[in-house]
Structures are given as structure tokens and as C-alpha cells.
Design a protein around this motif. Structure first.
Motif, PDB file in Angstrom:
ATOM      1  N   LEU A 356       0.836  -1.212   0.000  1.00 54.70           N
ATOM      2  CA  LEU A 356       0.000   0.000   0.000  1.00 54.70           C
ATOM      3  C   LEU A 356       0.867   1.258   0.000  1.00 54.70           C
ATOM      4  N   LEU A 365      -2.799   5.713  -5.088  1.00 60.25           N
ATOM      5  CA  LEU A 365      -3.824   5.632  -4.038  1.00 60.25           C
ATOM      6  C   LEU A 365      -4.017   7.004  -3.416  1.00 60.25           C
TER       7      LEU A 365
ATOM      8  N   TYR B  21      -0.771  -7.590  -7.416  1.00 63.57           N
ATOM      9  CA  TYR B  21       0.266  -7.400  -6.405  1.00 63.57           C
ATOM     10  C   TYR B  21       1.646  -7.295  -7.052  1.00 63.57           C
ATOM     11  N   ALA B  85      -5.344  -0.125  -8.054  1.00 64.14           N
ATOM     12  CA  ALA B  85      -4.715   0.155  -6.765  1.00 64.14           C
ATOM     13  C   ALA B  85      -5.759   0.077  -5.653  1.00 64.14           C
ATOM     14  N   ARG B  86      -6.960   0.631  -5.916  1.00 65.50           N
ATOM     15  CA  ARG B  86      -8.013   0.598  -4.890  1.00 65.50           C
ATOM     16  C   ARG B  86      -8.488  -0.839  -4.646  1.00 65.50           C
ATOM     17  N   LEU B  88      -6.686  -3.548  -5.114  1.00 63.25           N
ATOM     18  CA  LEU B  88      -5.628  -4.257  -4.377  1.00 63.25           C
ATOM     19  C   LEU B  88      -5.652  -3.854  -2.899  1.00 63.25           C
ATOM     20  N   GLU B  89      -5.877  -2.553  -2.675  1.00 63.34           N
ATOM     21  CA  GLU B  89      -5.945  -2.071  -1.293  1.00 63.34           C
ATOM     22  C   GLU B  89      -7.069  -2.814  -0.530  1.00 63.34           C
ATOM     23  N   VAL B  92      -6.022  -6.362   0.190  1.00 59.02           N
ATOM     24  CA  VAL B  92      -4.987  -6.442   1.227  1.00 59.02           C
ATOM     25  C   VAL B  92      -5.617  -6.221   2.598  1.00 59.02           C
TER      26      VAL B  92
END
Lengths: 365, 108
Positions: A356, A365, B21, B85-86, B88-89, B92
Motif C-alpha cells: 500500500l 492511491l 500485487y 490500486a483501490r 488491491l488495497e 490487502v
């Protein structure tokens, strides 16, 4: 015939029966016990064994077994043998006896030998006792049980002795008094007024001839409380805890004019476990409330039994290693946090950066 | 729209997660991560034995606009998008899958 083998076994046997036969490899030990029917000195080839005992070494006891083999087999027929499993003499001679019993084709019910074995309390007794017990349970005892050639086996535990800090004498008396309550069942059945069922001496000796572990207990019976709960709360602390019973026997003594039907609840309890017990209800005018004596036969696998001892043995070994390290090796104390070390190493490789964080750094992000 | 995104993320499999990832990790290290690397890594992890499956996972992520495929030279490299990205966030934080290391990126 009651037989006591080794120091501990002899003391218990002599308490149970003043006419007991005692066997030991040490003359001194044999003479220490004031009352006995007969004393047999088992001969060890090594001269010093005669005065020094087996020194916790079962192989000395096992050697000595050869000198009393024939006599002991004869005496033990239909009798009860007491021994500890931790020491050298009791363990060694009883091992020989059990192996011989296991090797026989069959033994008639009336000639089976019951065993009262005193197990060490692993946390506080010497590591040798625990190791000897492991070998004993794993080898001869388990073979003898598999052969079906023994009678009941009572597994007494030294736990209460150590936890209640009793003298050996007091503990032996406790053990014997407890056993006497169980062994008195056929006599009570004969002498007291019979109200229901019956356990005559033949029934009782057949029960004693079954090749299982016996957990007996006794307590004031409260007809208002489920029997299962009462039994659970009143297991005999002197014995190892029981498993689900295969067979059972109980005697209820009710006071004069007491309700003779209280036994149906007990019967129902065993029926739910698919056990059909032998039972008897008698009237005992000396009592104020019902009193029950129960014998449960179970067949706990020695492997499971061993587990507890094995764990303790391992702990003993670990403590020994740690102590010798502390005494002989000078180790600098390093405060290492494995987690921190792993993170540091990962960071060096560049693989640990939080994904992240990476995405934030990339502006995604 | 938010519900649709949630549903899309919810339906991603472990293969999708790992591709996202590794694509993010590669980009973070300024390494080009292409479909062949992706197939090798998925094969290494025992997730697939065929290149078609690896390509299908990448194509699906590309169709969802979670990754962008760019032809650079004779390679098609993967870049994670903002949506990716969101996604994956979210994965995670839910700890639905455990990240595994990419043999290609670790070997760099």
C-alpha cells in the motif's frame, strides 16, 4: 493371596493383609516391614544387589525374577500383586511376571491375577521413575492386557500423596482403606439384609478376573441428584481417572427403612452407556443416608496413558539440558526480536515494503 | 457504481490478486513486469500450468481497467491503474489472500 513386590509394593500389601507374601532383592528392605506372612528374597547375581536393592534399575529386578519365577507364578495364581512402576525391583519382577502371563495360551478365570500398580507423580518424582514407568506401561503391561490373561488392574497414582503432602505411611493406609471398601462388597452382600439384586463372592471374583483397568469409588448417594453428576464429582482421587466403562458393578447400602428403589437411576445411567452392571442393594442400619460403592472397568489404551508421562519426561530432559547449560556454559545474553530481524532482512532484500505504501508512493492511491 | 466496484473486487480470484500485487511491486521497483513474467510466476506458485489461464487473468484485469497493458518493444508490460490500486488495497485490507513472492522480481 496378597503379594507385595519391591519396597513400595510390599508396604501396601502388608497393610492390606498381614499374611501377605513380600518379595524383594534387598534383605534389609524385606526386614523393614514388621508384619508379613512370608518373606522371599529374590537373588541377584551381583553380590551388592542383596543389600543395596535394585537402585531404580528394573534390569536388576528382572534378573532377580528368574530366581523366584516358579514360586511367584504359583503364588500369584488367583491372587493380587502390588508393586510400584517407578522403582527397580517392583517394576523388574512384575515385568517378568506379566510377560510370563502374556505368553500363556489361556488362564482360567479363577486363576487370574489382579494387579495394584502404584504410578509415580510425574511432576515431583525422579525422572528415572517416570522413565521406568513409561517402559513398563509401553511394554509388559500393554502386552499382558492384550493377551487378556490378567485380572483387574488398579492404577494408583501418587498424586494425592504429593499434593496433600502425606507421609508414605499415611498414604499407604489411605490407599488400602479405600481398596478395602471396594473389596468388602461381597461380604456386605452376605452379611447385610439383601433388598434387591445380588453380588455373591463368585460374581465378584468373576468381575475381578476381567482383564481391564478398574476404577472404583464410593460416596454418599443423593437420590435427588443425577447419578452421572455425582459419579463425576466423586471419582477416586487415589486412582487414575476412568474412561467410559465397559463393565460396571455397584452396591447401594440404604439406611433402615430407606427406599430400596434408588438403584433404578444408577441402572439407567449405565444403561445409557450400554453397560449392564452387576448390582446389589442392601440395608445397612448404621447408615443415615444411602451409600454407594461403584467399580468401573475400562480399557484405556496404554498409549494414551503414556502420553502424560512422555510429556513430563521430555520436560525433565529439557530442564536438565537448560540447567547444565546454565552451570557449565557462559552464554552472552542476546535480546533478539525475531520479528524485527526478519523485517530488517526483508528490507535489505527490498521485498518487505508494504504494497500500500508502494501504491501511495506511485501516486495511485 | 460503488456497488459494482465492490462486486468486481469481491469476485477477484487469487490469480488476479497476485497479478495486481506483482504488477504494483514491479512498478514500485521500476521493473517492467510483462505477461510472460506473470505466467512464469503463476506457474511457480502452482496456480496454473497453462499460459492461457495466465493471459485470461491479465485480460480480465485489463477489461476491468484494473491494469493497463502497454506494448513496449515486443513485450506487453503491465501497469496497475488507480482502480486496480483501490482494488488491491481492498483485498490487502480484507486479508482475503496471502501475498506470495514473484520469482521474477525477487531474482532481480
Amino acid at each position: 493371596m496378597v503379594i507385595g513386590i519391591g519396597g513400595a509394593g510390599s508396604k501396601v500389601a502388608a497393610k492390606l493383609d498381614a499374611q501377605a507374601t513380600l518379595i524383594n532383592v534387598s534383605e534389609t528392605e524385606l526386614e523393614k516391614i514388621p508384619q508379613a506372612g512370608r518373606r522371599i528374597l529374590a537373588v541377584v547375581h551381583a553380590e551388592h544387589g542383596r543389600f543395596r536393592g535394585s537402585r531404580k534399575n528394573p534390569s536388576i529386578g528382572h534378573d532377580a525374577y528368574l530366581s523366584v519365577r516358579r514360586e511367584l507364578q504359583e503364588l500369584a495364581r488367583g491372587g493380587m500383586v502390588f508393586s510400584s512402576t517407578g522403582g527397580g525391583t517392583g517394576n523388574g519382577i512384575t515385568t517378568g511376571l506379566l510377560q510370563d502371563l502374556a505368553a500363556r495360551e489361556t488362564i482360567p478365570e479363577s486363576e487370574k491375577t489382579s494387579f495394584g500398580l502404584v504410578l509415580p507423580y510425574a511432576p515431583l518424582e525422579p525422572a528415572e521413575f517416570v522413565r521406568n514407568t513409561i517402559d513398563f506401561l509401553r511394554g509388559p503391561l500393554s502386552e499382558a492386557i492384550d493377551s487378556g490373561n490378567t485380572g483387574n488392574i488398579f492404577l494408583f497414582s501418587n498424586r494425592v500423596k504429593f499434593e496433600s503432602r502425606l507421609s508414605e505411611e499415611a498414604f499407604n493406609i489411605k490407599m488400602v482403606e479405600s481398596l478395602k471398601v471396594f473389596l468388602a462388597i461381597p461380604d456386605k452382600n452376605d452379611t447385610l439384609r439383601l433388598l434387591d439384586g445380588h453380588i455373591d463372592p463368585e460374581d465378584f471374583s468373576l468381575f475381578m478376573a476381567r482383564p481391564y483397568f478398574n476404577h472404583f469409588t464410593y460416596f454418599d448417594y443423593d437420590p435427588g441428584t443425577p447419578f452421572g453428576k455425582q459419579l463425576e464429582a466423586n471419582t477416586n482421587a487415589l486412582l487414575l481417572p476412568p474412561e467410559t466403562p465397559i463393565e460396571a458393578l455397584f452396591l447401594i447400602e440404604v439406611p433402615a427403612g430407606g427406599d430400596p428403589t434408588v438403584f433404578y437411576d444408577v441402572l439407567q445411567h449405565f444403561n445409557d452407556l450400554n453397560v449392564a452392571p452387576i448390582y446389589s442393594v442392601v440395608e445397612n442400619p448404621e447408615l443415615k443416608q444411602p451409600f454407594i460403592t461403584v467399580g468401573l472397568l475400562y480399557s484405556r489404551k496404554p498409549a494414551e496413558l503414556l502420553d502424560d508421562f512422555n510429556k513430563r519426561n521430555e520436560q525433565h530432559a529439557q530442564v536438565k539440558v537448560r540447567k547444565s547449560l546454565e552451570q557449565y556454559v557462559d552464554l552472552p545474553r542476546l535480546d533478539v526480536s525475531l520479528e524485527k530481524e526478519a523485517k530488517r532482512a526483508a528490507k535489505q532484500r527490498g521485498s518487505d515494503e508494504d504494497i500500500l505504501q508502494v501504491l501511495k508512493r506511485l501516486g495511485k492511491l | 457504481m460503488k456497488d459494482l466496484f465492490e462486486e468486481q473486487v469481491e469476485n477477484l480470484s487469487e490469480a488476479h490478486f497476485l497479478v495486481l500485487y506483482w504488477a504494483a511491486q514491479g512498478e514500485g521497483r521500476q521493473a517492467k513486469y510483462n505477461i510472460t513474467n506473470c505466467f512464469d510466476d503463476l506457474k511457480h506458485c502452482g496456480i496454473t500450468r497453462t499460459k492461457q489461464t495466465a493471459v485470461a487473468a491479465v485480460e480480465a484485469l485489463s477489461a476491468l481497467r484494473f491494469v493497463t497493458l502497454r506494448g513496449e518493444g515486443n513485450r506487453r508490460n503491465l501497469y496497475i491503474s488507480r482502480h486496480g490500486a483501490r482494488a488491491l488495497e481492498a483485498l490487502v485490507l480484507r486479508q482475503k489472500f496471502t501475498p506470495r513472492s514473484s520469482a521474477y522480481l525477487e531474482g532481480l
